[in-house]
Each structure stands twice: as structure tokens, then as C-alpha cells.
Motif scaffolding. Structure first.
Motif, short mmCIF file in Angstrom:
data_model
loop_
_atom_site.label_atom_id
_atom_site.label_comp_id
_atom_site.label_asym_id
_atom_site.label_seq_id
_atom_site.Cartn_x
_atom_site.Cartn_y
_atom_site.Cartn_z
N UNK A 13 0.83 -1.21 0.00
CA UNK A 13 0.00 0.00 0.00
C UNK A 13 0.87 1.26 0.00
N UNK A 14 1.91 1.26 0.83
CA UNK A 14 2.79 2.43 0.89
C UNK A 14 3.54 2.61 -0.44
N UNK A 15 4.05 1.50 -0.97
CA UNK A 15 4.81 1.60 -2.22
C UNK A 15 3.92 2.03 -3.39
N UNK A 16 2.68 1.54 -3.41
CA UNK A 16 1.76 1.99 -4.47
C UNK A 16 1.51 3.49 -4.36
N UNK A 17 1.34 3.95 -3.13
CA UNK A 17 1.12 5.38 -2.91
C UNK A 17 2.37 6.17 -3.32
N UNK A 18 3.54 5.63 -3.01
CA UNK A 18 4.79 6.31 -3.37
C UNK A 18 4.94 6.41 -4.89
N UNK A 19 4.59 5.32 -5.58
CA UNK A 19 4.68 5.35 -7.05
C UNK A 19 3.74 6.38 -7.63
N UNK A 20 2.52 6.43 -7.09
CA UNK A 20 1.54 7.41 -7.58
C UNK A 20 2.04 8.84 -7.32
N UNK A 21 2.69 9.02 -6.18
CA UNK A 21 3.17 10.35 -5.82
C UNK A 21 4.31 10.80 -6.74
N UNK A 22 5.28 9.92 -6.97
CA UNK A 22 6.41 10.35 -7.82
C UNK A 22 5.93 10.60 -9.26
N UNK A 23 4.91 9.84 -9.66
CA UNK A 23 4.36 10.08 -11.01
C UNK A 23 3.70 11.46 -11.05
N UNK A 24 2.92 11.75 -10.04
CA UNK A 24 2.23 13.04 -9.97
C UNK A 24 3.24 14.20 -9.94
N UNK A 25 4.33 14.00 -9.21
CA UNK A 25 5.33 15.06 -9.05
C UNK A 25 6.34 15.08 -10.20
N UNK A 26 6.19 14.13 -11.12
CA UNK A 26 7.15 14.02 -12.24
C UNK A 26 8.58 13.86 -11.72
N UNK A 27 8.68 13.04 -10.69
CA UNK A 27 10.00 12.76 -10.11
C UNK A 27 10.40 11.34 -10.48
N UNK A 28 11.62 11.17 -10.91
CA UNK A 28 12.13 9.83 -11.20
C UNK A 28 13.01 9.38 -10.04
N UNK A 29 12.58 8.33 -9.31
CA UNK A 29 13.43 7.84 -8.22
C UNK A 29 14.83 7.53 -8.72
N UNK A 30 15.80 7.91 -7.92
CA UNK A 30 17.20 7.82 -8.36
C UNK A 30 17.94 6.76 -7.56
#
Lengths: 173, 106
Positions: free
Chosen positions: A71-88
């Protein structure tokens, strides 16, 4: 490697190593990658427990880990997509993954009560380490308010997990 | 609607809110579950009132009082629970035991 040594190694990666690797603290893309990796690692550990353990309480705990961290990771993925951030990718998340692979390999040779105890001890140590890193390094370093809020929710959740794991550890003695 | 699991005497059951307008009309109170915590539990609950559990969190929770009620609360769900007996009922989330609360029913 003993449990305490593994915890020390993970702590060094998340706290000492992390601080050394990131002058001024990790960036939001790096934090997102570390947090997501930490969740993925615990999901993998739980899935191993669901294959190997026959203990009802241990299996219930492992199911909780899969459900909550997903649940947390799904939320994190949705957030980085929304923020146009690519995890590094970064040395901390790479080190965590390497450490986790070693733990999975070690536990794969254990059975029954021996496995249950080792898995739960690993979970206690892992959550303790991740919680320390969240509170001391990742949350203070996060710039984006939504990311910071999600990390804070994660910290509250993982503290619950640590408490649950400690209760389970006491029951398995 | 998911039924509550009862142990021993039937203490509390899940039911739809009673219709409004009756004499001494039972009321429905809402308890929000969010960020791994139960919201404020309203005071002055009476037999016949309904507690509406609303889970606004990301995670599966429960409102569980051993031997009395066990309400499953998936993310985004809400469940009504009609109070049918007076007493004090301490409850937890069985998945996150640090989440605690207490219902006092008169």
C-alpha cells in the motif's frame, strides 16, 4: 552473519553510510528510491516467510507486511508520477538490496521454528533500522511536503510493525 | 454488509442506522480512522445508537473488541455497528495493535 551484525550493517548503510554518501542529505528522488527499496525488501522477506513458515502468527504478520508495504509503495509510485519525479538509484538503496539478498539466502537454509525466530528477529532489527533512518535522515531531508507526509505515515506504520514484530518475537521464545 | 463475529452473548451487532425521527431517536456517530489512529470517540453513547466506522487510511484496519465485536475496515470503507448493550468496550486494530480506543455505552 549474525542478526546483530546484519542490523549493524544495514544501519551503517541507512544512517552512517547515507550521511557520508550525501553531502547535505539525500535528495527527494534518492529518498523516494531508498524508501521504495526498503518496502520492496520487506515484501520479499514476507513472501519468503509465507512459503517457509507454518506458524499461524508468523504467517499473519508476513501477510500484514505484504499488504501494508504494498500500500505504501503503491502510494509512493503514484506520488512520484504526480510530481514528475524519477526515483534515483543510489549507494544506500543498492547496499540495502545487497544486504537483503544475503539475508534471504541465509534464511532459505532454515526450517520450522528456527526459520520463524530468524525471520522475526530480522524484522525487528530491520524495522528498527529503517525507523531510525526515516526519523533521523530521510524525513528531515525531504523537501516536498507530500513526500515528507508519506514518509511520516510510513514511520508511524513501521513503528507499528516493529512493535508487532517485538510482540511476536517474545511469543516465539 | 459484513457481519460482526460474536462470542458468547450477543453484545453488539452490525446493523443499518435506525430511522431518524423516532421518540428518543438513536443517533449515528462517526469515528474516522486515519493515519493509523482512531479518531475521537464521542461521549454519551447509548444502547440503540450506531457507530459508523470510516477508514480513510491507506491500510486495512479493524475495530476489534475481544469477545464483543470484530469489524473489518478495508481502505476507503465504512461500516455501521449498532450498539445493543451497555458497558465499556476497549478495542484495538488487530492488524496494528498500537491503535486503541474505548467505547462507553450507557
Amino acid at each position: 552473519m549474525t542478526t546483530s551484525l546484519r542490523i549493524a550493517a544495514a544501519s551503517a548503510l541507512l544512517i552512517g553510510g547515507g550521511a557520508a554518501a550525501y553531502a547535505g542529505g539525500p535528495t527527494d528522488p534518492q529518498i523516494a528510491h531508498i524508501a521504495y527499496t526498503a518496502g520492496t525488501i520487506d515484501i520479499a522477506a514476507a513472501k519468503q516467510a509465507l512459503v517457509r513458515s507454518h506458524n499461524k502468527a508468523v504467517r499473519s504478520f508476513a501477510q500484514e507486511m505484504v499488504r501494508d508495504h504494498t500500500a505504501v509503495n503503491d502510494k509512493a509510485l503514484a506520488l512520484v508520477k504526480k510530481l514528475h519525479v524519477t526515483p534515483e538509484a543510489n549507494p544506500t538503496s543498492a547496499g540495502l538490496s545487497k544486504q537483503a539478498s544475503a539475508t534471504l539466502a541465509r534464511l532459505s537454509h532454515l526450517h520450522g521454528r528456527q526459520f520463524d525466530r530468524a525471520y522475526v528477529a530480522s524484522e525487528v532489527g530491520y524495522h528498527k533500522t529503517v525507523n531510525g533512518a526515516l526519523a533521523d535522515t530521510l524525513i528531515p531531508s525531504a523537501n516536498n511536503a507530500e513526500l515528507k507526509s508519506l514518509l511520516q505515515t510510513g514511520l508511524t506504520l513501521f513503528r507499528e510493525h516493529q512493535q508487532h514484530a517485538e510482540q511476536l518475537q517474545a511469543a516465539l521464545k | 454488509m459484513r457481519c460482526a463475529r460474536l462470542a458468547g452473548a450477543l453484545l453488539i451487532t452490525i446493523a443499518a442506522a435506525a430511522p431518524a425521527g423516532a421518540k428518543s431517536a438513536p443517533r449515528t456517530v462517526t469515528v474516522i480512522v486515519d493515519k493509523l489512529a482512531f479518531g475521537t470517540i464521542p461521549a454519551g453513547l447509548h444502547v440503540g445508537d450506531t457507530v459508523r466506522w470510516v477508514n480513510r487510511d491507506l491500510f486495512l484496519h479493524s475495530a476489534t473488541s475481544s469477545g464483543h465485536f470484530d469489524i473489518g475496515l478495508p481502505p476507503g470503507a465504512q461500516r455501521n455497528m449498532r450498539l445493543t448493550r451497555a458497558g465499556q468496550f476497549a478495542f484495538i486494530c488487530k492488524y496494528h495493535p498500537g491503535m486503541k480506543g474505548k467505547l462507553t455505552v450507557q
